[in-house]
Design a protein around this motif. Structure first.
Motif, mmCIF file in Angstrom:
data_model
loop_
_atom_site.group_PDB
_atom_site.id
_atom_site.type_symbol
_atom_site.label_atom_id
_atom_site.label_comp_id
_atom_site.label_asym_id
_atom_site.label_seq_id
_atom_site.Cartn_x
_atom_site.Cartn_y
_atom_site.Cartn_z
ATOM 1 N N LEU A 237 0.681 -1.019 -0.172
ATOM 2 C CA LEU A 237 0.017 0.132 -0.176
ATOM 3 C C LEU A 237 0.983 1.145 -0.037
ATOM 4 N N ILE A 238 0.458 2.113 -0.934
ATOM 5 C CA ILE A 238 1.242 3.456 -0.730
ATOM 6 C C ILE A 238 -0.013 4.651 -0.660
ATOM 7 N N PRO A 239 0.160 5.309 0.482
ATOM 8 C CA PRO A 239 -0.882 6.401 0.433
ATOM 9 C C PRO A 239 -0.631 7.624 -0.346
ATOM 10 N N VAL A 240 -1.827 8.142 -0.792
ATOM 11 C CA VAL A 240 -1.513 9.325 -1.625
ATOM 12 C C VAL A 240 -2.603 10.516 -1.472
ATOM 13 N N THR A 241 -2.035 11.689 -1.537
ATOM 14 C CA THR A 241 -2.844 12.822 -1.323
ATOM 15 C C THR A 241 -2.984 13.695 -2.644
ATOM 16 N N THR A 242 -2.057 13.719 -3.192
ATOM 17 C CA THR A 242 -1.928 14.539 -4.521
ATOM 18 C C THR A 242 -1.399 14.099 -5.624
ATOM 19 N N LEU A 243 -1.473 14.340 -6.854
ATOM 20 C CA LEU A 243 -0.938 13.869 -8.056
ATOM 21 C C LEU A 243 0.762 13.805 -7.954
ATOM 22 N N LYS A 244 1.016 15.019 -7.549
ATOM 23 C CA LYS A 244 2.495 15.583 -7.460
ATOM 24 C C LYS A 244 3.208 14.506 -6.396
ATOM 25 N N SER A 245 2.675 14.117 -5.137
ATOM 26 C CA SER A 245 3.292 13.528 -4.251
ATOM 27 C C SER A 245 3.134 11.879 -4.617
ATOM 28 N N THR A 246 2.083 11.556 -5.391
ATOM 29 C CA THR A 246 2.003 10.209 -5.973
ATOM 30 C C THR A 246 3.170 10.065 -6.914
ATOM 31 N N VAL A 247 3.193 10.872 -7.744
ATOM 32 C CA VAL A 247 4.415 10.645 -8.821
ATOM 33 C C VAL A 247 5.885 10.646 -8.218
ATOM 34 N N SER A 248 5.924 11.344 -7.118
ATOM 35 C CA SER A 248 7.183 11.238 -6.423
ATOM 36 C C SER A 248 7.496 10.078 -5.934
ATOM 37 N N SER A 249 6.286 9.604 -5.137
ATOM 38 C CA SER A 249 6.424 7.959 -4.537
ATOM 39 C C SER A 249 6.615 6.940 -5.461
ATOM 40 N N LEU A 250 6.204 7.148 -6.679
ATOM 41 C CA LEU A 250 6.399 6.127 -7.571
ATOM 42 C C LEU A 250 7.785 6.305 -8.246
ATOM 43 N N VAL A 251 8.057 7.431 -8.552
ATOM 44 C CA VAL A 251 9.733 7.752 -8.958
ATOM 45 C C VAL A 251 10.556 7.063 -7.857
ATOM 46 N N ALA A 252 10.538 7.279 -6.589
ATOM 47 C CA ALA A 252 11.002 6.947 -5.301
ATOM 48 C C ALA A 252 11.262 5.482 -5.551
ATOM 49 N N LEU A 253 10.123 4.821 -5.831
ATOM 50 C CA LEU A 253 9.865 3.332 -5.870
ATOM 51 C C LEU A 253 10.755 2.836 -6.632
ATOM 52 N N GLU A 254 10.719 3.484 -7.930
ATOM 53 C CA GLU A 254 11.223 3.040 -9.146
ATOM 54 C C GLU A 254 12.910 2.994 -9.234
ATOM 55 N N THR A 255 13.331 4.256 -8.553
ATOM 56 C CA THR A 255 14.644 4.277 -8.506
ATOM 57 C C THR A 255 15.419 3.971 -7.159
ATOM 58 N N GLY A 256 14.596 3.859 -6.201
ATOM 59 C CA GLY A 256 15.453 3.370 -4.778
ATOM 60 C C GLY A 256 15.800 4.654 -4.132
ATOM 61 N N LYS A 257 15.487 5.958 -4.580
ATOM 62 C CA LYS A 257 16.204 6.937 -4.133
ATOM 63 C C LYS A 257 15.020 7.869 -3.508
ATOM 64 N N GLY A 258 15.216 8.426 -2.322
ATOM 65 C CA GLY A 258 13.673 9.012 -1.542
ATOM 66 C C GLY A 258 13.160 7.577 -0.785
ATOM 67 N N SER A 259 12.076 8.391 0.159
ATOM 68 C CA SER A 259 11.355 7.554 0.787
ATOM 69 C C SER A 259 10.053 7.384 0.024
#
Length: 263
Positions: A237-259
């Motif tokens: 599960l990944i909680p989301v609140t905005t489109l911008k934060s959702t994109v950031s979460s998916l990029v972090a998941l893909e790259t392994g960089k960031g939380s």
């Protein structure tokens, strides 16, 4: 002239209305709908022979992975739901009993409800397009987006529509896919400013997502508790609140960089 009843006779007579009441309640229609996991659709691909997202006026990139919007299937507003149906659903994890008014607008006919759901879907698609193009800094007068999803109504696919548009136009922003090649599912309304809203039925939607191969599920943050209630094993599960934060979460998941946030 009245005869006096013995105690057993009196109890039997008094019990008759109670038995009748329970018998009536058991078969009387109740104001509930029974819901179960519904279809999912990859917004990056085709649905019933037609591309879900078609874009003109800007270069469109090839995508890998999937972004699957999720649905629930509920008994129709004119279906009789009785007490045995409700009791049976309470003891099952693949069904849920929901107040009919939370699923369908109260008092509307089946045709009016269908029209209402179609209108909500159209409004959701317009908001999803505005949110995605606004996030990317593109002008909707230059870029035309067409969204088609047969036999689905309501606003809950908004977030996934926006993510699909972003992935087709920009990916992760550095040439990679927003999905990282994964099967990612989710739900959530979205407004033109990119704010994600709650939808309901998320526990059933997580089951639909897992059934159709998803390993990640995007859920409105306010519904984390509901999503955890019947969470299938192996679905993150990944909680989301905005489109911008959702994109950031998916990029972090893909790259392994960031939380990457979790419920």
């Amino acid at each position: 002239m009245f005869s006096r009843l013995t105690r057993p006779q009196a109890i039997a007579v008094c019990a008759l209305p109670v038995v009748a009441l329970f018998a009536t309640a058991a078969f009387a229609p109740l104001p509930f709908s029974v819901a179960q996991p519904g279809l999912t659709a990859n917004v990056l691909g085709e649905n019933k022979g037609a591309e879900v997202i078609t874009i003109s006026g800007a270069p469109v990139r090839e995508t890998r992975g999937q972004l699957r919007m999720t649905t629930i299937e509920a008994t129709s507003p004119d279906t009789r739901v009785s007490l045995p149906d409700v009791i049976d659903s309470w003891f099952r994890t693949d069904q849920a009993v929901m107040p009919r008014d939370s699923v369908y607008p109260s008092g509307d006919s089946v045709k009016e409800i269908e029209r209402h759901n179609e209108e909500q879907m159209k409004e959701s698609q317009d908001a999803a397009t505005q949110a995605a193009l606004g996030y990317l800094g593109l002008d909707d007068e230059d870029v035309e987006v067409s969204l088609k999803l047969a036999d689905v109504g309501g606003p809950s696919a908004g977030l996934l529509f926006s993510l699909g548009i972003v992935d087709k136009l920009d990916g992760d922003g550095t040439g990679g896919d927003l999905t990282g090649g994964r099967v990612i599912a989710g739900t959530g309304t979205i407004d033109a400013a990119g704010r994600v809203g709650a939808v309901g039925g998320v526990a059933l939607k997580t089951q639909a997502a897992k059934r159709d191969g998803a390993t990640v599920f995007l859920v409105p943050k306010a519904e984390c508790g509901d999503a955890r209630a019947e969470l299938p094993k192996g679905l993150r599960l990944i909680p989301v609140t905005t489109l911008k934060s959702t994109v950031s979460s998916l990029v972090a998941l893909e790259t392994g960089k960031g939380s990457v946030p979790s419920c």
